[in-house]
Structures are given as C-alpha cells and as structure tokens.
Design a protein around this motif. Structure first.
Motif, PDB file in Angstrom:
ATOM      1  N   THR A  46      -9.170 -68.526   5.210  1.00  0.00           N
ATOM      2  CA  THR A  46      -9.931 -68.286   3.984  1.00  0.00           C
ATOM      3  C   THR A  46     -10.562 -66.900   3.965  1.00  0.00           C
ATOM      4  OG1 THR A  46     -11.923 -69.290   4.912  1.00  0.00           O
ATOM      5  CG2 THR A  46     -10.445 -70.729   3.670  1.00  0.00           C
ATOM      6  N   ALA A  47     -10.502 -66.190   5.063  1.00  0.00           N
ATOM      7  CA  ALA A  47     -11.079 -64.850   5.123  1.00  0.00           C
ATOM      8  C   ALA A  47     -10.061 -63.882   5.730  1.00  0.00           C
ATOM      9  CB  ALA A  47     -12.359 -64.865   5.953  1.00  0.00           C
ATOM     10  N   PRO A  48      -9.014 -63.550   4.984  1.00  0.00           N
ATOM     11  CA  PRO A  48      -7.952 -62.710   5.542  1.00  0.00           C
ATOM     12  C   PRO A  48      -8.440 -61.338   5.992  1.00  0.00           C
ATOM     13  CG  PRO A  48      -7.671 -62.967   3.179  1.00  0.00           C
ATOM     14  CD  PRO A  48      -8.769 -63.905   3.600  1.00  0.00           C
ATOM     15  N   ASP A  49      -9.537 -60.850   5.434  1.00  0.00           N
ATOM     16  CA  ASP A  49     -10.039 -59.546   5.857  1.00  0.00           C
ATOM     17  C   ASP A  49     -10.668 -59.597   7.242  1.00  0.00           C
ATOM     18  OD1 ASP A  49     -12.004 -61.152   4.570  1.00  0.00           O
ATOM     19  OD2 ASP A  49     -13.340 -59.430   4.480  1.00  0.00           O
ATOM     20  N   LEU A  50     -10.875 -60.799   7.782  1.00  0.00           N
ATOM     21  CA  LEU A  50     -11.441 -60.934   9.123  1.00  0.00           C
ATOM     22  C   LEU A  50     -10.371 -61.235  10.174  1.00  0.00           C
ATOM     23  CD1 LEU A  50     -14.638 -62.995   8.305  1.00  0.00           C
ATOM     24  CD2 LEU A  50     -14.417 -60.533   8.627  1.00  0.00           C
ATOM     25  N   ARG A  51      -9.129 -61.240   9.779  1.00  0.00           N
ATOM     26  CA  ARG A  51      -8.050 -61.534  10.720  1.00  0.00           C
ATOM     27  C   ARG A  51      -7.903 -60.424  11.746  1.00  0.00           C
ATOM     28  NH1 ARG A  51      -3.067 -63.990   7.208  1.00  0.00           N
ATOM     29  NH2 ARG A  51      -4.202 -65.814   6.495  1.00  0.00           N
ATOM     30  N   ILE A  52      -7.421 -60.796  12.897  1.00  0.00           N
ATOM     31  CA  ILE A  52      -7.120 -59.828  13.940  1.00  0.00           C
ATOM     32  C   ILE A  52      -5.700 -59.337  13.714  1.00  0.00           C
ATOM     33  CG2 ILE A  52      -6.759 -59.507  16.414  1.00  0.00           C
ATOM     34  CD1 ILE A  52      -8.895 -61.669  16.844  1.00  0.00           C
ATOM     35  N   ASP A  53      -5.540 -58.039  13.675  1.00  0.00           N
ATOM     36  CA  ASP A  53      -4.205 -57.471  13.535  1.00  0.00           C
ATOM     37  C   ASP A  53      -3.523 -57.451  14.891  1.00  0.00           C
ATOM     38  OD1 ASP A  53      -4.353 -56.906  10.814  1.00  0.00           O
ATOM     39  OD2 ASP A  53      -5.268 -54.945  11.163  1.00  0.00           O
ATOM     40  N   HIS A  54      -2.287 -57.893  14.908  1.00  0.00           N
ATOM     41  CA  HIS A  54      -1.483 -57.845  16.126  1.00  0.00           C
ATOM     42  C   HIS A  54      -0.470 -56.732  15.933  1.00  0.00           C
ATOM     43  CE1 HIS A  54      -3.234 -61.469  17.735  1.00  0.00           C
ATOM     44  NE2 HIS A  54      -3.156 -61.977  16.518  1.00  0.00           N
ATOM     45  N   ARG A  55      -0.741 -55.613  16.606  1.00  0.00           N
ATOM     46  CA  ARG A  55       0.115 -54.447  16.452  1.00  0.00           C
ATOM     47  C   ARG A  55       0.692 -54.044  17.792  1.00  0.00           C
ATOM     48  NH1 ARG A  55      -3.694 -50.099  14.002  1.00  0.00           N
ATOM     49  NH2 ARG A  55      -5.109 -51.030  15.484  1.00  0.00           N
ATOM     50  N   ASP A  58       3.024 -48.691  19.423  1.00  0.00           N
ATOM     51  CA  ASP A  58       3.545 -47.672  18.506  1.00  0.00           C
ATOM     52  C   ASP A  58       2.831 -47.692  17.167  1.00  0.00           C
ATOM     53  OD1 ASP A  58       5.382 -46.838  20.398  1.00  0.00           O
ATOM     54  OD2 ASP A  58       6.993 -48.104  19.615  1.00  0.00           O
ATOM     55  N   GLU A  59       2.312 -48.852  16.772  1.00  0.00           N
ATOM     56  CA  GLU A  59       1.627 -48.983  15.496  1.00  0.00           C
ATOM     57  C   GLU A  59       0.132 -48.693  15.600  1.00  0.00           C
ATOM     58  OE1 GLU A  59       4.311 -52.551  13.577  1.00  0.00           O
ATOM     59  OE2 GLU A  59       2.716 -53.060  14.971  1.00  0.00           O
ATOM     60  N   ALA A  60      -0.382 -48.633  16.815  1.00  0.00           N
ATOM     61  CA  ALA A  60      -1.819 -48.430  17.026  1.00  0.00           C
ATOM     62  C   ALA A  60      -2.210 -46.991  16.691  1.00  0.00           C
ATOM     63  CB  ALA A  60      -2.181 -48.759  18.468  1.00  0.00           C
ATOM     64  N   ALA A  61      -3.483 -46.786  16.459  1.00  0.00           N
ATOM     65  CA  ALA A  61      -3.994 -45.456  16.141  1.00  0.00           C
ATOM     66  C   ALA A  61      -3.832 -44.526  17.326  1.00  0.00           C
ATOM     67  CB  ALA A  61      -5.454 -45.548  15.747  1.00  0.00           C
ATOM     68  N   ALA A  62      -3.596 -43.269  17.046  1.00  0.00           N
ATOM     69  CA  ALA A  62      -3.466 -42.265  18.097  1.00  0.00           C
ATOM     70  C   ALA A  62      -4.831 -42.003  18.723  1.00  0.00           C
ATOM     71  CB  ALA A  62      -2.915 -40.977  17.491  1.00  0.00           C
ATOM     72  N   THR A  63      -4.834 -41.712  20.016  1.00  0.00           N
ATOM     73  CA  THR A  63      -6.076 -41.411  20.718  1.00  0.00           C
ATOM     74  C   THR A  63      -5.881 -40.172  21.586  1.00  0.00           C
ATOM     75  OG1 THR A  63      -5.459 -42.826  22.575  1.00  0.00           O
ATOM     76  CG2 THR A  63      -6.772 -43.840  20.842  1.00  0.00           C
ATOM     77  N   GLY A  64      -6.969 -39.614  22.023  1.00  0.00           N
ATOM     78  CA  GLY A  64      -6.910 -38.493  22.976  1.00  0.00           C
ATOM     79  C   GLY A  64      -6.177 -37.289  22.458  1.00  0.00           C
ATOM     80  N   ASP A  65      -5.309 -36.710  23.304  1.00  0.00           N
ATOM     81  CA  ASP A  65      -4.571 -35.497  22.962  1.00  0.00           C
ATOM     82  C   ASP A  65      -3.698 -35.685  21.724  1.00  0.00           C
ATOM     83  OD1 ASP A  65      -5.686 -34.197  25.118  1.00  0.00           O
ATOM     84  OD2 ASP A  65      -4.006 -34.647  26.455  1.00  0.00           O
ATOM     85  N   GLU A  66      -3.112 -36.869  21.609  1.00  0.00           N
ATOM     86  CA  GLU A  66      -2.250 -37.151  20.473  1.00  0.00           C
ATOM     87  C   GLU A  66      -3.039 -37.092  19.160  1.00  0.00           C
ATOM     88  OE1 GLU A  66      -0.616 -41.176  19.827  1.00  0.00           O
ATOM     89  OE2 GLU A  66       1.337 -40.204  20.012  1.00  0.00           O
ATOM     90  N   ALA A  67      -4.259 -37.609  19.156  1.00  0.00           N
ATOM     91  CA  ALA A  67      -5.098 -37.586  17.961  1.00  0.00           C
ATOM     92  C   ALA A  67      -5.477 -36.143  17.615  1.00  0.00           C
ATOM     93  CB  ALA A  67      -6.341 -38.431  18.155  1.00  0.00           C
ATOM     94  N   ALA A  68      -5.792 -35.350  18.615  1.00  0.00           N
ATOM     95  CA  ALA A  68      -6.170 -33.956  18.392  1.00  0.00           C
ATOM     96  C   ALA A  68      -4.988 -33.169  17.822  1.00  0.00           C
ATOM     97  CB  ALA A  68      -6.658 -33.326  19.674  1.00  0.00           C
TER      98      ALA A  68
END
Length: 72
Positions: A46-55, A58-68
């Motif tokens: 009933t609260a789809p905006d509270l669901r946990i995304d399973h990614r 490769d689909e996850a956000a870039a971090t560290g050097d890659e983000a820069a």
C-alpha cells in the motif's frame, strides 16, 4: 486469520533469538510473528514509495572516483 498448520510449523521452527525471548505459548508467539510479517507485506504493497529497491551494482549510484569523473 493465519492458517493453523502454518502457525504450528512456525512455532516448531522459532529462531534462537525468538526462543531466547521466551514465551509461555510458542504458538501464540508464532502467530504474532506471522501476523506482523503479513502486516509488513500488506503495508509494503500500500506504500510503494517505501519499497526497497533491489538493484545490481551496475544500476547503483556511482561513488568515489567514478562519481567525481561523471560529476555525480
């Protein structure tokens, strides 16, 4: 109402931490655990905006050097 066979099976298979919590009535404890689980499943639907995304990674956000490098 939760199926009696399911409650009985869950009462027989209480986890160590559930056993450590103690209960005078393992079936009542199992029924409460199953009811909580079902409530969580219902709430999640009933609260789809509270669901946990399973990614994937490769689909996850870039971090560290890659983000820069990408400006992220």
């Amino acid at each position: 109402m939760i199926d009696d066979d399911r409650v009985s099976q869950r009462a027989e298979d209480l986890l160590p931490e559930e056993l450590a919590a103690g209960s005078d009535d393992p079936k009542a404890q199992a029924e409460a655990l199953l009811a909580d689980s079902e409530d969580r499943e219902h709430y999640r639907e009933t609260a789809p905006d509270l669901r946990i995304d399973h990614r994937t990674s490769d689909e996850a956000a870039a971090t560290g050097d890659e983000a820069a490098a990408t400006g992220g």
